[in-house]
Scaffold this active site. Structure first.
Site, mmCIF file in Angstrom:
data_model
loop_
_atom_site.group_PDB
_atom_site.id
_atom_site.type_symbol
_atom_site.label_atom_id
_atom_site.label_comp_id
_atom_site.label_asym_id
_atom_site.label_seq_id
_atom_site.Cartn_x
_atom_site.Cartn_y
_atom_site.Cartn_z
ATOM 1 N N CYS A 11 0.887 -1.122 0.077
ATOM 2 C CA CYS A 11 -0.133 0.021 -0.120
ATOM 3 C C CYS A 11 0.999 1.346 -0.003
ATOM 4 O O CYS A 11 0.481 2.168 0.546
ATOM 5 C CB CYS A 11 -0.974 -0.028 1.328
ATOM 6 S SG CYS A 11 -2.067 -1.275 1.206
ATOM 7 N N ALA A 15 1.986 3.787 -5.137
ATOM 8 C CA ALA A 15 0.638 2.772 -5.668
ATOM 9 C C ALA A 15 -0.663 3.514 -5.586
ATOM 10 O O ALA A 15 -1.279 3.459 -6.613
ATOM 11 C CB ALA A 15 0.666 1.574 -4.982
ATOM 12 N N ARG A 17 -1.264 7.168 -4.869
ATOM 13 C CA ARG A 17 -1.864 8.057 -5.767
ATOM 14 C C ARG A 17 -1.372 8.318 -7.424
ATOM 15 O O ARG A 17 -1.782 8.934 -8.116
ATOM 16 C CB ARG A 17 -0.687 9.222 -5.232
ATOM 17 C CG ARG A 17 0.710 9.104 -5.533
ATOM 18 C CD ARG A 17 1.493 10.324 -4.928
ATOM 19 N NE ARG A 17 2.959 10.030 -4.952
ATOM 20 C CZ ARG A 17 3.698 9.539 -4.136
ATOM 21 N NH1 ARG A 17 3.181 9.181 -2.878
ATOM 22 N NH2 ARG A 17 5.109 9.561 -4.405
ATOM 23 N N LEU A 74 7.175 -1.967 -3.454
ATOM 24 C CA LEU A 74 7.776 -2.482 -1.987
ATOM 25 C C LEU A 74 9.113 -1.613 -1.832
ATOM 26 O O LEU A 74 9.557 -1.433 -2.830
ATOM 27 C CB LEU A 74 7.818 -3.893 -1.689
ATOM 28 C CG LEU A 74 6.523 -4.792 -1.815
ATOM 29 C CD1 LEU A 74 6.871 -6.142 -1.686
ATOM 30 C CD2 LEU A 74 5.820 -4.324 -0.505
ATOM 31 N N LYS A 97 11.011 1.350 -9.692
ATOM 32 C CA LYS A 97 12.621 1.462 -9.746
ATOM 33 C C LYS A 97 12.962 1.724 -8.394
ATOM 34 O O LYS A 97 12.341 2.221 -7.706
ATOM 35 C CB LYS A 97 12.562 2.687 -10.918
ATOM 36 C CG LYS A 97 11.811 3.964 -10.694
ATOM 37 C CD LYS A 97 12.490 4.655 -9.519
ATOM 38 C CE LYS A 97 11.504 5.442 -8.838
ATOM 39 N NZ LYS A 97 11.964 5.750 -7.251
#
Length: 331
Positions: A11, A15, A17, A74, A97
């Site tokens: 979360c 991810a 926005r 992550l 990235k």
């Protein structure tokens, strides 16, 4: 059209926005599930964003047979493990990235995806925007002459956020990994070749687990062309790229993030003349999602091969080594 069913592995802010709205706006994808190590957190995000399924572990999401592809936002040190596990489960992977902590890790990730027959893409969303194709067309036309040099900057200031994962060295923190990777990727893309050597200088902050809070660098390419760049997490915001050519230059005021319609534009300078090139205001995250989907369905080759992630990591490895050793590193 069949939709590629996406699962979101974590979360993270990027991810919520950016990538999830990008999938929603894409032509090919839907967000089917999200996972967090906290079920309560994933449920809150799922409810807020209208995602059908929430999981309290990454393992549950990867095991879901109704998920075709995973987006992995992550912390950097977890990219390798979860990419390889996703590939083993037959899921396509869009990984934030930098792809990994080292080029060796990235190579292992790419190999795992190739062996499993799934697509792997590093999430450099900016390069899917059609303005870069237009920029390469202008350069190829000869209008502004041969490239003499590229200058890139990506900086922001957030030193007070003590819990930020960017400030954890073992987790792959630092400004080079977070934002410096963008101008390096862009120079490689625009020039169409790999660097020969790098020299960098960095401010490693003891207050931030000795990660690079600012880095400046020279990346040497064949043909007497170089990229000069700086990146930082304790500096005023900049997000620019300039391509200097023999007869003119191209100025990209918002090179990597494009929050407004105007920010999609770029400027061509030829002699004393200046013109603004206007391109469609498109969601870059949606474009990268569509590119992976079409490749997953076998409709086209991806715009950028999975191996590009390994090549970019090789340059990042050299940049960090140069900054630590205070020396020029030959690639």
């Amino acid at each position: 059209m069949t939709k590629l069913r996406w699962g979101i592995l974590g979360c993270a802010g990027i991810a919520i926005r950016a990538c999830i709205p990008g999938i929603v706006q894409s032509k090919t994808g839907i967000v089917s599930a999200i996972a967090s190590r906290s079920l309560q957190k994933s449920q809150e995000v799922a409810e807020k964003l209208g995602i059908p399924t929430a999981y309290g572990s990454y393992e549950e999401l990867i095991a879901d047979p109704n998920i075709d592809a995973l987006y992995i936002p992550l912390p950097n040190h977890l990219h390798k493990e979860w990419t390889i596990r996703a590939a083993a489960a037959g899921k396509h992977v869009l990984c934030e990235k930098p792809a990994a902590l080292t080029a060796t890790e990235a190579e292992e990730m790419v190999a795992a995806c190739e062996q499993a027959g799934v697509q792997f893409a590093e999430a450099f969303m900016y390069r899917h925007h059609p303005r870069y194709q237009r920029i390469k067309e202008i350069i190829a036309s000869g209008e502004i002459g041969d490239i003499r040099g590229i200058h890139g900057a990506f900086t922001f200031s957030n030193p007070g956020d003590s819990k930020n994962v960017r400030f954890k060295r073992e987790w792959g923190g630092g400004s080079l990994y977070d934002v410096g990777c963008y101008p390096i990727s862009a120079a490689r893309m625009i020039l169409g070749r790999e660097p020969e050597a790098v020299t960098t200088h960095a401010f490693f902050s003891p207050e931030h687990d000795d990660v690079d809070m600012m880095m400046s660098g020279l990346v040497e390419f064949s043909g007497n062309v170089s990229l000069t760049f700086d990146c930082g997490m304790w500096a005023g915001f900049r997000n620019t790229l300039e391509i200097v050519c023999a007869k003119g230059r191209i100025e990209i005021p918002s090179a990597f993030v494009t929050p407004t319609e105007e920010s999609s534009q770029f400027i061509v300078h030829v002699g004393n003349e200046r013109r603004v090139e206007t391109v469609p205001f498109l969601n870059q995250y949606a474009l990268e999602v569509d590119d992976l989907a079409y490749a997953a369905w076998g409709e086209k080759q991806p715009n950028f091969p999975a191996s590009d992630a390994t090549l970019n990591m090789k340059v990042l490895d050299a940049c960090l080594e140069s900054a630590r050793k205070r020396s020029r590193i030959v690639l």
